[in-house]
Motif scaffolding. Sequence first.
Motif, PDB file in Angstrom:
ATOM      1  N   ALA A  42       0.851  -1.183   0.000  1.00 55.90           N
ATOM      2  CA  ALA A  42       0.000   0.000   0.000  1.00 55.90           C
ATOM      3  C   ALA A  42       0.889   1.235   0.000  1.00 55.90           C
ATOM      4  CB  ALA A  42      -0.887  -0.020   1.223  1.00 55.90           C
ATOM      5  N   ALA A  43       0.646   2.151  -0.948  1.00 58.58           N
ATOM      6  CA  ALA A  43       1.500   3.325  -1.066  1.00 58.58           C
ATOM      7  C   ALA A  43       1.294   4.252   0.126  1.00 58.58           C
ATOM      8  CB  ALA A  43       1.205   4.053  -2.359  1.00 58.58           C
ATOM      9  N   ASP A  44       0.036   4.580   0.410  1.00 62.13           N
ATOM     10  CA  ASP A  44      -0.210   5.499   1.518  1.00 62.13           C
ATOM     11  C   ASP A  44      -1.267   4.930   2.466  1.00 62.13           C
ATOM     12  OD1 ASP A  44      -2.265   5.633  -0.200  1.00 62.13           O
ATOM     13  OD2 ASP A  44      -2.190   7.788  -0.543  1.00 62.13           O
ATOM     14  N   GLY A  45      -1.423   3.605   2.414  1.00 60.42           N
ATOM     15  CA  GLY A  45      -2.341   2.952   3.334  1.00 60.42           C
ATOM     16  C   GLY A  45      -3.809   3.232   3.040  1.00 60.42           C
ATOM     17  N   ARG A 369     -19.226  14.915 -10.800  1.00 58.76           N
ATOM     18  CA  ARG A 369     -18.793  13.528 -10.779  1.00 58.76           C
ATOM     19  C   ARG A 369     -17.565  13.400  -9.892  1.00 58.76           C
ATOM     20  NH1 ARG A 369     -18.047  10.216 -14.582  1.00 58.76           N
ATOM     21  NH2 ARG A 369     -19.633  11.063 -15.932  1.00 58.76           N
ATOM     22  N   VAL A 370     -17.413  12.197  -9.349  1.00 55.17           N
ATOM     23  CA  VAL A 370     -16.315  11.960  -8.433  1.00 55.17           C
ATOM     24  C   VAL A 370     -15.350  10.995  -9.090  1.00 55.17           C
ATOM     25  CG1 VAL A 370     -15.666  11.075  -6.182  1.00 55.17           C
ATOM     26  CG2 VAL A 370     -17.797  12.360  -6.450  1.00 55.17           C
ATOM     27  N   SER A 371     -14.084  11.393  -9.103  1.00 55.65           N
ATOM     28  CA  SER A 371     -13.071  10.564  -9.745  1.00 55.65           C
ATOM     29  C   SER A 371     -12.079  10.098  -8.682  1.00 55.65           C
ATOM     30  CB  SER A 371     -12.389  11.388 -10.839  1.00 55.65           C
ATOM     31  OG  SER A 371     -11.169  10.779 -11.191  1.00 55.65           O
ATOM     32  N   GLY A 372     -11.366   9.021  -8.987  1.00 54.11           N
ATOM     33  CA  GLY A 372     -10.464   8.443  -8.000  1.00 54.11           C
ATOM     34  C   GLY A 372      -9.078   9.080  -7.992  1.00 54.11           C
ATOM     35  N   SER A 373      -8.721   9.756  -9.072  1.00 53.51           N
ATOM     36  CA  SER A 373      -7.360  10.274  -9.114  1.00 53.51           C
ATOM     37  C   SER A 373      -7.337  11.718  -9.607  1.00 53.51           C
ATOM     38  CB  SER A 373      -6.503   9.394 -10.025  1.00 53.51           C
ATOM     39  OG  SER A 373      -7.038   9.402 -11.319  1.00 53.51           O
ATOM     40  N   GLY A 388      -3.626  12.586   1.728  1.00 57.07           N
ATOM     41  CA  GLY A 388      -2.291  12.112   1.345  1.00 57.07           C
ATOM     42  C   GLY A 388      -1.773  12.730   0.067  1.00 57.07           C
ATOM     43  N   SER A 389      -1.270  11.878  -0.796  1.00 51.71           N
ATOM     44  CA  SER A 389      -0.578  12.322  -2.000  1.00 51.71           C
ATOM     45  C   SER A 389      -1.495  13.086  -2.965  1.00 51.71           C
ATOM     46  CB  SER A 389       0.010  11.106  -2.713  1.00 51.71           C
ATOM     47  OG  SER A 389      -1.028  10.200  -3.013  1.00 51.71           O
ATOM     48  N   LYS A 390      -2.807  12.825  -2.854  1.00 50.46           N
ATOM     49  CA  LYS A 390      -3.733  13.507  -3.773  1.00 50.46           C
ATOM     50  C   LYS A 390      -3.757  15.008  -3.511  1.00 50.46           C
ATOM     51  CE  LYS A 390      -6.544   9.449  -4.266  1.00 50.46           C
ATOM     52  NZ  LYS A 390      -7.799   8.775  -3.956  1.00 50.46           N
ATOM     53  N   LEU A 391      -3.658  15.351  -2.226  1.00 48.23           N
ATOM     54  CA  LEU A 391      -3.651  16.764  -1.861  1.00 48.23           C
ATOM     55  C   LEU A 391      -2.384  17.438  -2.393  1.00 48.23           C
ATOM     56  CD1 LEU A 391      -4.900  19.124  -0.381  1.00 48.23           C
ATOM     57  CD2 LEU A 391      -3.851  18.317   1.737  1.00 48.23           C
ATOM     58  N   THR A 392      -1.259  16.742  -2.239  1.00 52.91           N
ATOM     59  CA  THR A 392       0.007  17.272  -2.744  1.00 52.91           C
ATOM     60  C   THR A 392      -0.085  17.505  -4.243  1.00 52.91           C
ATOM     61  OG1 THR A 392       0.926  15.686  -1.183  1.00 52.91           O
ATOM     62  CG2 THR A 392       2.495  16.920  -2.532  1.00 52.91           C
ATOM     63  N   LYS A 393      -0.635  16.521  -4.934  1.00 57.36           N
ATOM     64  CA  LYS A 393      -0.735  16.622  -6.392  1.00 57.36           C
ATOM     65  C   LYS A 393      -1.643  17.788  -6.786  1.00 57.36           C
ATOM     66  CE  LYS A 393      -1.062  13.942 -10.564  1.00 57.36           C
ATOM     67  NZ  LYS A 393      -1.531  12.712 -11.221  1.00 57.36           N
ATOM     68  N   ALA A 394      -2.757  17.937  -6.041  1.00 60.91           N
ATOM     69  CA  ALA A 394      -3.681  19.036  -6.332  1.00 60.91           C
ATOM     70  C   ALA A 394      -2.961  20.371  -6.216  1.00 60.91           C
ATOM     71  CB  ALA A 394      -4.869  18.977  -5.371  1.00 60.91           C
ATOM     72  N   ARG A 395      -2.146  20.508  -5.161  1.00 62.12           N
ATOM     73  CA  ARG A 395      -1.410  21.770  -4.955  1.00 62.12           C
ATOM     74  C   ARG A 395      -0.423  21.982  -6.098  1.00 62.12           C
ATOM     75  NH1 ARG A 395      -1.425  21.157   1.238  1.00 62.12           N
ATOM     76  NH2 ARG A 395      -3.378  22.248   1.687  1.00 62.12           N
ATOM     77  N   ASP A 396       0.261  20.886  -6.490  1.00 65.57           N
ATOM     78  CA  ASP A 396       1.231  20.982  -7.595  1.00 65.57           C
ATOM     79  C   ASP A 396       0.548  21.462  -8.869  1.00 65.57           C
ATOM     80  OD1 ASP A 396       3.165  20.087  -5.940  1.00 65.57           O
ATOM     81  OD2 ASP A 396       3.238  18.035  -6.731  1.00 65.57           O
ATOM     82  N   LEU A 397      -0.659  20.978  -9.105  1.00 63.90           N
ATOM     83  CA  LEU A 397      -1.354  21.316 -10.354  1.00 63.90           C
ATOM     84  C   LEU A 397      -2.167  22.605 -10.231  1.00 63.90           C
ATOM     85  CD1 LEU A 397      -2.639  17.759 -11.403  1.00 63.90           C
ATOM     86  CD2 LEU A 397      -0.804  19.054 -12.477  1.00 63.90           C
ATOM     87  N   GLY A 398      -2.191  23.166  -9.030  1.00 65.93           N
ATOM     88  CA  GLY A 398      -2.927  24.416  -8.828  1.00 65.93           C
ATOM     89  C   GLY A 398      -4.442  24.218  -8.858  1.00 65.93           C
TER      90      GLY A 398
END
Length: 414
Positions: A42-45, A369-373, A388-398
Amino acid sequence: WAAIRELDDRRRALPFGTDGAVVKLDAFAQQRHPRVGFRGMAADGQAEAARKLSPRWACAFKFPPDRAETRVQEITIQVGRTGVLTPVAELEPVLLAGTTVRRATLHNADEIARKDVRPGDTVLVEKAGEIIPAVVAVVPGRRAPGAAPYVFPRECPVCRTVAVRPEGEVAWRCPNPDCPEQVRRRIEHFASKAGVDIDGLGEEIVGQLLERGVIRRLPDLFRLRLEDLLPLRKSGEVWAANLIAGIGARREVELWRVINGLGIPQVGAAAAKELARTFRSLEALLDAPFTELCRVEGFGEKTAQAVRAWCEQPVNRALVTDLLGAGLAPRAPAAVAGGLVGKTFVLTGTLPTLAREEAAALIEASGGRVSGSVSRKTHYVVAGEEAGSKLTKARDLGIPVLDEAGLRALLAGG
Ligand SMILES: [Zn+2]
């Protein structure tokens, strides 16, 4: 192995197609043994990561596809609705996976050359995935003396237009949009179950209507009158009335069916549904800018480009206008109350009061709609505790990040 072999024999009698078996350790104690367990970590549990783990206590076994030997009587060319010329081996009938096979695809000119299939050859045919039979190879040493290599025709076998092969493509095409065979297949596709699903308008009837000149183009279907059909069949009043009624019943059809039926390259049923949901009318779809198309759920640049290119063709625009003029009235998907239509959300972490499913249900009820990634197509990320990592990615992508209060405000504001 004995069990798999027995299954291979027995599966032929099953009322559905199968192509393999899964072998599992059925004792839980053995499954949980540290040397068995799961592959991957599991990457982030998070819960969705757990579903992607592959267990070491189960493994898949694929049965070899069914094969048979037969003789190629001749090689013919089939013209598809997009003009693609597909070579087909006309075979001496042979029993394969329980059905009699008379034709098998040879895919394209390169494949024929690579396998060096010649008319008269004995070949091995296979039902890959048990659906469309294909020619696998020529059986060596059985070729008649003097059999000449197959030469792929340089023109469409139906309309005799010189065939073209666009740069980078394997398929030869008939470039004539008015090619009678292409027109026939396009109408068939439009009327088929995958398209507008017109009752009683199968391949045979479409062929008859075209051959007898009752219709020439797709929109003519919606202008058919009883007296046009009567000459086609002796005492066919009931048939004619039923067909007219069948077509009439599909004038007000779901928009996605029309979009799918139009045969836009790269667009299947799933993409057609997304286009219908996003643009809600054929007129809006025709004028959809490339950037909007890129934002459609599941669309990449390639699909967006294909749709845009189709919509720009004057002949396609004319077709749509003509269909609407002939009385086709596509129905947009039921409007959803709320202003989140076309917006994609990703949920991450734990929200203070809403369970993830509840938050998803609220978003979907407002048309979102709700997406997983998280991707560039995500409009909002809703983040709670321990995101987790999704929040980081969201910030990276603005991408805008909301908390539960922010989500509720958005839902209330519509
Ligand atoms: Zn042609």
